[in-house]
Motif scaffolding. Structure first.
Motif, PDB file in Angstrom:
ATOM      1  N   ILE A  38      -8.752   3.568  -0.466  1.00 15.88           N
ATOM      2  CA  ILE A  38      -9.247   3.065  -1.750  1.00 15.88           C
ATOM      3  C   ILE A  38      -8.450   1.846  -2.217  1.00 15.88           C
ATOM      4  O   ILE A  38      -8.979   0.985  -2.916  1.00 15.88           O
ATOM      5  N   PHE A  39      -7.196   1.766  -1.795  1.00 12.78           N
ATOM      6  CA  PHE A  39      -6.382   0.627  -2.233  1.00 12.78           C
ATOM      7  C   PHE A  39      -6.907  -0.674  -1.620  1.00 12.78           C
ATOM      8  O   PHE A  39      -6.990  -1.699  -2.303  1.00 12.78           O
ATOM      9  N   TYR A  76      -5.609   6.532   1.457  1.00 18.59           N
ATOM     10  CA  TYR A  76      -5.091   5.218   1.052  1.00 18.59           C
ATOM     11  C   TYR A  76      -6.156   4.124   1.078  1.00 18.59           C
ATOM     12  O   TYR A  76      -5.950   3.043   0.529  1.00 18.59           O
ATOM     13  N   ALA A  82       0.840  -1.200   0.000  1.00 26.52           N
ATOM     14  CA  ALA A  82       0.000   0.000   0.000  1.00 26.52           C
ATOM     15  C   ALA A  82       0.870   1.243   0.000  1.00 26.52           C
ATOM     16  O   ALA A  82       0.586   2.219  -0.708  1.00 26.52           O
ATOM     17  N   PHE A 114     -10.051  -1.533  -3.388  1.00 29.58           N
ATOM     18  CA  PHE A 114      -9.724  -2.146  -4.685  1.00 29.58           C
ATOM     19  C   PHE A 114      -9.366  -3.622  -4.523  1.00 29.58           C
ATOM     20  O   PHE A 114      -9.910  -4.484  -5.216  1.00 29.58           O
ATOM     21  N   LEU A 115      -8.458  -3.896  -3.587  1.00 28.49           N
ATOM     22  CA  LEU A 115      -7.997  -5.287  -3.432  1.00 28.49           C
ATOM     23  C   LEU A 115      -9.145  -6.207  -3.038  1.00 28.49           C
ATOM     24  O   LEU A 115      -9.296  -7.307  -3.587  1.00 28.49           O
ATOM     25  N   MET A 126       0.325   3.595  -3.219  1.00 28.51           N
ATOM     26  CA  MET A 126      -0.415   4.832  -2.961  1.00 28.51           C
ATOM     27  C   MET A 126       0.527   6.028  -2.855  1.00 28.51           C
ATOM     28  O   MET A 126       0.197   7.116  -3.323  1.00 28.51           O
TER      29      MET A 126
END
Lengths: 430, 171
Positions: free
Chosen positions: B132-133, B130, A45, B136-137, A49
């Motif tokens: 959203i990551f 962060y 991450a 997404f996953l 990011m």
């Protein structure tokens, strides 16, 4: 190679071969690498990011895509075709030359070969078959070869990505791409002339003055788009990212107000299409950040640099080796993957050898573009085969002369870097 | 019933993305107007467009793209007979699902830890940015679970076909 790198490569290759999307293969390989080397997987991450939210220049990509989609939807291909036909249509295999000329002009509005192939490329194929008596596979081959000019002549999505990786200036790269892009067009036209003679294709009709002038007039307004875009960047009024957004706005004004060939109702569709295209490209970029982190962490680029240094490789040898390897990789891998994963590996060595990074960028991007029309994995060939229904095997054979000519041209660029560098040098000396 | 719920959700997801793209474009133009026309540069706009673009990419990547939209390497895959393709996809999907299951806790933990930091301009908390990551996953993993289920229990030929369809925007 270290243990970590083996794990990373193995995980990526397995994922890719099993046909997981490449972006997911890279995210997955990154996670496996962190797990196997006992590092915090949270770094995944952090890397993705941190890099995505810290790289402003990348946001140019969606705007370039939007501008090209609006221009495509506004039907500028036909206008460009009429003007180019007035210039080049009269020769033997004239529609083929016109196709290349339209590709060159459209290149200055679009940064992606697939957009060019699917937009003006399809219009050109229809015209070549209908008016130029081109066999289907030859028409596809010419349009495919023409479309790969799009990312060399600015704007260019691969050059923006390269700028982000190397730290070279986007404006400088765009400037350096123009002359090689035009020469690529010339190379393809020469090949068209030879192929047209071999196939005994007829000459087109000569367009009279009275017909040519209105055709040029109708093509003038679309041609203002590159002026706005590149003028904005080179005068320093806009950053490349801002210029991309201004170009998209100008494309809308052109289509809606000036040309009136684009309806307000089409806007939603253009935005919808653009977001999908950009997401599939940018997702790959995001996932490559993880792989790049792992490669940097394992010191592979430095090791490669030491190896080249101890072998006393010259600039020319380095370029030749790199280009041959990239062409081979390009037969099987997507150009964007090579750009994102392999170029960061090579950049330290290129720097140490004193290579101009702008020059290096243009050469490798041209190399990848050749990969787009290389069997067995030429993305543009597959897109055009599925759109036209021409069998892919026939296209493979028809594209060979173009592919050979473009490789010869790439060789010329390697032997004479001045072709790329002289406009940039002039700019730097000022 | 299930099908129509997912298709409604995907229409909604696509609507959100289209709206996001329009907002991205509008923000850009606003920033440029403020800087060049009104002479009042809005420094937060550069950050806002970067963050919005990142969110759009991961949102669309998880919920909007069709399987055929993703860039894949299919040189080997194309050579294999249908039943082999089915098996390859099942193994690939299960492997990815397993990897994400093994790592998602640490990833979410890291993202939550980022609450101690903020972005430079707009002072947004990084755990929000962060997040959203992780979305997404998890989203893409759930879609892979559905795909795997279709490949094992459902109409696997149709599922395989959906991988190869030409992206509709090209048509």
């Amino acid at each position: 190679m270290t243990y970590g790198l083996w794990v990373l490569c193995a995980a990526f290759v397995v994922g890719a071969i099993l046909r997981l999307p490449l972006s997911l293969s890279m995210f997955g390989a990154g996670a496996v690498y962190f797990l196997a080397t006992g590092q915090d997987v949270g770094l995944l991450a952090d890397q993705v990011m941190g890099q995505m939210t810290g790289t402003y220049v990348l946001v140019a990509i969606p705007m370039f895509i939007l501008a090209a989609n609006v221009m495509n939807a506004a039907g500028i291909s036909e206008r460009l075709w009429a003007a180019a036909d007035a210039i080049m249509g009269r020769f033997r295999g004239g529609t083929g030359h016109v196709t290349v000329l339209v590709s060159i002009i459209f290149s200055s509005m679009s940064g992606s070969a697939v957009t060019d192939a699917a937009g003006p490329g399809m219009v050109s194929i229809r015209m070549m078959r209908q008016f130029g008596k081109f066999p289907g596979e030859l028409a596809v081959a010419v349009a495919a070869a023409g479309s790969v000019i799009a990312p060399v002549i600015p704007p260019s999505i691969p050059l923006v990505i390269y700028a982000m990786l190397s730290g070279a200036s986007v404006g400088g790269l765009f400037l350096a791409g123009i002359v090689p892009g035009l020469l690529m067009g010339l190379t393809i036209m020469l090949t068209v002339a030879m192929v047209a003679k071999k196939h005994g294709l007829p000459a087109g009709r000569a367009v009279g003055f009275s017909e040519a002038i209105p055709a040029f007039g109708r093509a003038t307004m679309p041609m203002t788009l590159p002026v706005v875009l590149l003028g904005g960047i080179w005068t320093g009024w806009f950053s490349p990212t801002e210029a991309a957004a201004v170009a998209a706005l100008w494309a809308m004004i052109l289509g809606l107000v000036i040309l009136r060939s684009y309806r307000i109702g089409q806007l939603g569709e253009s935005f919808r299409e653009s977001v999908r295209q950009m997401a599939s490209t940018m997702l790959l970029i995001a996932s490559a950040f993880v792989v790049n982190y792992a490669i940097a962490n394992e010191g592979l680029a430095a090791a490669l640099g030491h190896m080249l240094e101890s072998a006393e490789v010259t600039q020319l040898q380095f370029l030749l080796i790199v280009n041959v390897v990239l062409l081979l990789l390009g037969c099987f891998l997507d150009g964007s993957v090579i750009l994102l994963v392999f170029i960061p590996l090579l950049l330290p060595s290129a720097r140490a050898l004193g290579l101009d990074l702008t020059y290096f960028g243009v050469v490798v991007v041209i190399n990848f573009m050749i990969g787009l029309i290389t069997p067995p994995y030429g993305l543009v060939l597959f897109v055009l085969a599925s759109l036209t229904g021409v069998p892919i095997q026939k296209i493979f054979r028809a594209v060979v002369p173009f592919f050979v000519a473009l490789i010869a041209f790439l060789g010329l660029l390697i032997l004479f870097p001045e072709i790329v560098l002289f406009p940039v040098q002039g700019e730097r000396d000022r | 019933m299930f099908r129509s719920a997912t298709s409604r959700l995907s229409v909604l997801a696509e609507g959100v993305t289209t709206f996001g793209m329009i907002a991205l474009f509008a923000l850009f133009i606003f920033g440029i107007m403020m800087r060049h026309v009104f002479g009042q540069p809005q420094t937060w706009v550069d950050e806002a467009v970067t963050l919005l673009a990142t969110w759009l990419i991961f949102w669309a990547g998880a919920f909007v793209l069709k399987w055929s939209d993703y860039i894949s390497f299919d040189v080997v895959f194309r050579l294999v007979p249908e039943s082999g393709k089915r098996l390859m996809m099942i193994v690939g999907c299960l492997a990815f699902i397993a990897v994400i299951c093994a790592s998602i806790y640490a990833i979410i933990d890291y993202i939550m830890f980022m609450k101690i930091m903020t972005t430079d301009m707009m002072r947004l908390r990084l755990d929000y940015v962060y997040s959203i990551f992780a979305v997404f996953l998890i989203g893409i993993t759930l879609r892979l679970v559905i795909l795997t289920a279709r490949l094992i229990f459902g109409d696997w030929r149709a599922a395989l076909k959906s991988l190869d369809a030409i992206p509709e925007e090209i048509l």
